[in-house]
Write an enzyme that holds these catalytic residues in place. Structure first.
Site, PDB file in Angstrom:
ATOM      1  CB  SER A 124      15.927 -32.711  46.776  1.00  0.00           C
ATOM      2  OG  SER A 124      16.202 -33.792  46.255  1.00  0.00           O
ATOM      3  CD  GLU A 125      20.680 -37.377  45.336  1.00  0.00           C
ATOM      4  OE1 GLU A 125      20.430 -36.696  46.095  1.00  0.00           O
ATOM      5  OE2 GLU A 125      20.682 -38.897  45.015  1.00  0.00           O
ATOM      6  CG  ASN A 126      15.385 -34.951  42.876  1.00  0.00           C
ATOM      7  OD1 ASN A 126      15.985 -33.946  43.778  1.00  0.00           O
ATOM      8  ND2 ASN A 126      14.181 -34.934  42.460  1.00  0.00           N
ATOM      9  CB  SER A 167      21.418 -30.535  40.358  1.00  0.00           C
ATOM     10  OG  SER A 167      21.534 -31.728  42.236  1.00  0.00           O
TER      11      SER A 167
END
Lengths: 220, 217, 217, 220
Positions: A48-50, A90
């Site tokens: 999840s890029e967050n 990330s």
């Protein structure tokens, strides 16, 4: 075929592309559904890029954690063996090629593998979020898209909307078939038996090369 | 080394027209109490650097709704229709930057780098006006550091020296922003004694932190 | 996602002439068991990237003493006189790089960046042969990413997926190196079950790790 | 004055430069002694470039921790409120200007604030370690050095050894006095009363401007 059926075919077929151990980032919207169709014996890890690895399903109602959401801000869970990190890490993971597969939607995609999915000038300017980095960084870029929009092709000779990235798409999966982006243009590798090759070509602006080993697109 | 202050004292450092970076991602890990206080004090003409503009009544969305932002630098504004409306009406300037580039620009400012080369944005509108540099046959964009006068950071725990720990996906942009501003103001859910945070588990060292406001209301 | 293997299986991946980065700082946080095994197997002609060459009988010093290194890329070799001797005799090529630059080069390789601009080294021999770029009136050196075929990393704890935790100052170069090699081999003091490491306390996510050898002998 | 006395004067005087709350990095060797002379009421935090803040004294014998050393690899301790981080973060702190003061030794220093302290070609090539980043990044760079070496000046018109950094030194403290590096060259601000101004100038190759407010260099 209604919208829901199309989306199911597309995402089920993409799920077959994933291999055991893959790190996968799924875009918001239809791509998210891919996660639901991964066979149980295949252990993939969603990024999840967050800022985490091991994205799990939404929690039961009442069990939401205010500090745990996906990139759309929706409550989610983390699977055992997951990890949290900051946004710089990330995107080190993403841009550094440590994501094996990313699945994204498209407004347009073209025969060179150019992708446009982040804005329609004057109409829709949501921003690119992490999409530009994902498309550039992931080892394998899969576009999940309905074949046409309001009857018009989305798979073009050349995108005319602002690009998300240049020549990075590897595979296009629609309800009509599976198309590989090669040096020599688009190759139709699998076809949904509900359509003929002629129908697929007609719904596609770019010219399709038909694979010698054209197969039936199978889901379930 | 940080000082624990009242929210009023912290806010006194933010002036109309300030350039402020604000942690959080879709209102997760955003310092909501600091934002509420900014809304109350009507601090105006802000340039805000953040991942997004939250949703209408949460996170940075509150500053948008109250029209306190003159320029927004973000990666995504799609989940707050009011941001788009203000942009389309010419009330708000919006600069959109790829997420990996924005966070790396912030890190570069904090880390004393003059810029970095990224493949992201090559062949897109993002490359406009930027220097392209070829390394080993690959083209990259030269992206420059992005600092701010003030960073507003949300931590889970802070010790009294300013060592910070974040929780789950609320970490996001907070640690890089804590490195990149002249004045770093932290909203901590809990302030603990020095020594209570294991030195191995500190996520932002106290060296970066200036002011702490603490305890959830 | 990582696989737990025997030290023999891990070593089989390292060939004569390989480019290997090795974690640790003055033999603190260096994977000593992997190095011992490399000495035993007499793997030769290595290019080694590391902060330093340890001391004569510790850390990378063992590979130096056994003349297994053809080229050493490091920031400091002063505490191992044998390294200096081999360099002066022309037996060993040594490239010296400022510490902040070396670690940032390693990070850049892992993070998919094409390089970065640093003020470090301007006006010194370090700038020789490098592109200078001016940003906002300041001069910077363009430094390029540095990856390797193999990284040898020392962790305190690893879970069975490959999530790593380091201890105290043994962390040093290990996390950036774990991002920057084609094959990442971890020597862990302890291997624990998946779920035993709090996701907030993971220092190197499993996504970076390939092979784990475990348990101190 | 013997070597030990000189080093004591130098490091005691430098300790007076440190302010409450400062983050300080002390080079290996003589600079390390500065830490011993910081007044108790001044709370400074020592940064160790190998990856932590809160460097404390050596542990008692038998209490060494194999995972805790200084940048020279010697066993040390960490003070309450300290933190560990990796080398990339360590140099983000250093190069990013988050270290207030660094104190380093010198082979040569010159009137422009150039410093040479990392190699003597053909003789001594230990490597620069973190010194180049520290000198460029720290807010205040203080050189701790004996005034001469074997009777020859170390404070020169122009360094001829390979530089560590260009025009970054702010203050030079020797057993003879305290010299500030300014746009107009070197200014003698304090003098050890055991020496005359003429003697200090004679031991210095670069020309010294004598401060209007020349003060006595006081330690203890």
């Amino acid at each position: 075929m209604d919208k829901q059926q199309k989306r199911e075919i597309i995402t089920k077929r993409i799920a077959q592309e994933l291999a055991d151990g893959d790190i996968v980032n799924l875009g918001i919207g239809m791509p998210t559904m891919v996660g639901d169709y991964v066979p149980e014996e295949i252990d993939i890890t969603l990024q999840s890029e967050n800022g985490f690895l091991g994205l799990g399903p939404a929690p039961e109602e009442g069990k939401e954690d205010k500090d745990l959401g996906n990139a759309g801000g929706q409550p989610v869970t983390i699977k055992p063996g997951g990890s949290f990190f900051d946004s710089a890490t990330s995107f080190a993971i993403i841009r550094g090629g440590h994501v094996d597969v990313t699945v994204l939607g498209a407004l347009q995609v073209d025969e060179k593998g150019n992708l446009a999915n982040w804005m329609i000038p004057g109409k829709l300017v949501p921003g690119m979020g992490g999409a530009m980095d994902l498309v550039v960084g992931a080892q394998q870029v899969i576009v999940a898209s309905e074949h046409t929009i309001k009857g018009n092709p989305k798979i073009l000779k050349e995108c005319d909307l602002p690009l998300t990235a240049k020549e990075e798409v590897n595979l296009i999966v629609t309800e009509m078939g599976v198309i590989e982006v090669t040096d020599k243009g688009l190759v139709l590798k699998e076809i949904n038996p509900e359509f003929t090759v002629a129908e697929v070509q007609e719904a596609t602006e770019a010219e399709l090369t038909i694979s010698d080993q054209l197969k039936e697109m199978k889901v379930e | 080394m940080a000082e624990i202050v009242s929210i009023e004292a912290a806010l006194a450092e933010i002036e109309d027209g300030s350039k402020v970076m604000i942690g959080g991602f879709m209102a997760i890990g955003t310092p909501e109490n600091l934002i509420d206080a900014m809304v109350e004090r009507e601090i105006k003409d802000l340039t805000v650097i953040a991942n997004d503009t939250g949703i209408p009544e949460q996170g940075i969305g509150k500053l948008i709704a109250n029209k306190q932002i003159k320029k927004m630098i973000a990666t995504h504004i799609g989940l707050n229709p009011e941001t788009g409306r203000q942009m389309n009406e010419g009330e708000l300037e919006v600069e959109l930057i790829p997420q990996g580039t924005l966070v790396e620009q912030i890190r570069a400012a904090g880390a004393g780098l003059g810029g970095f080369l990224t493949p992201t944005g090559i062949g897109t509108v993002v490359e406009e006006g930027k220097e392209k540099i070829e390394v080993d046959g690959e083209e990259y964009l030269l992206e420059l550091p992005m600092g701010a006068e003030i960073a507003l950071v949300k931590a889970w725990k802070a010790d009294k020296k300013g060592n910070l720990v974040y929780r789950k996906s609320a970490r996001n942009f907070n640690p890089p922003m804590a490195m990149a501003a002249d004045l770093v103001i932290v909203e901590a859910e809990e302030i603990v004694e020095v020594g209570e945070i294991d030195p191995d588990q500190v996520m932002t060292p106290a060296a970066f932190v200036d002011l702490i406001i603490g305890g959830e209301e």
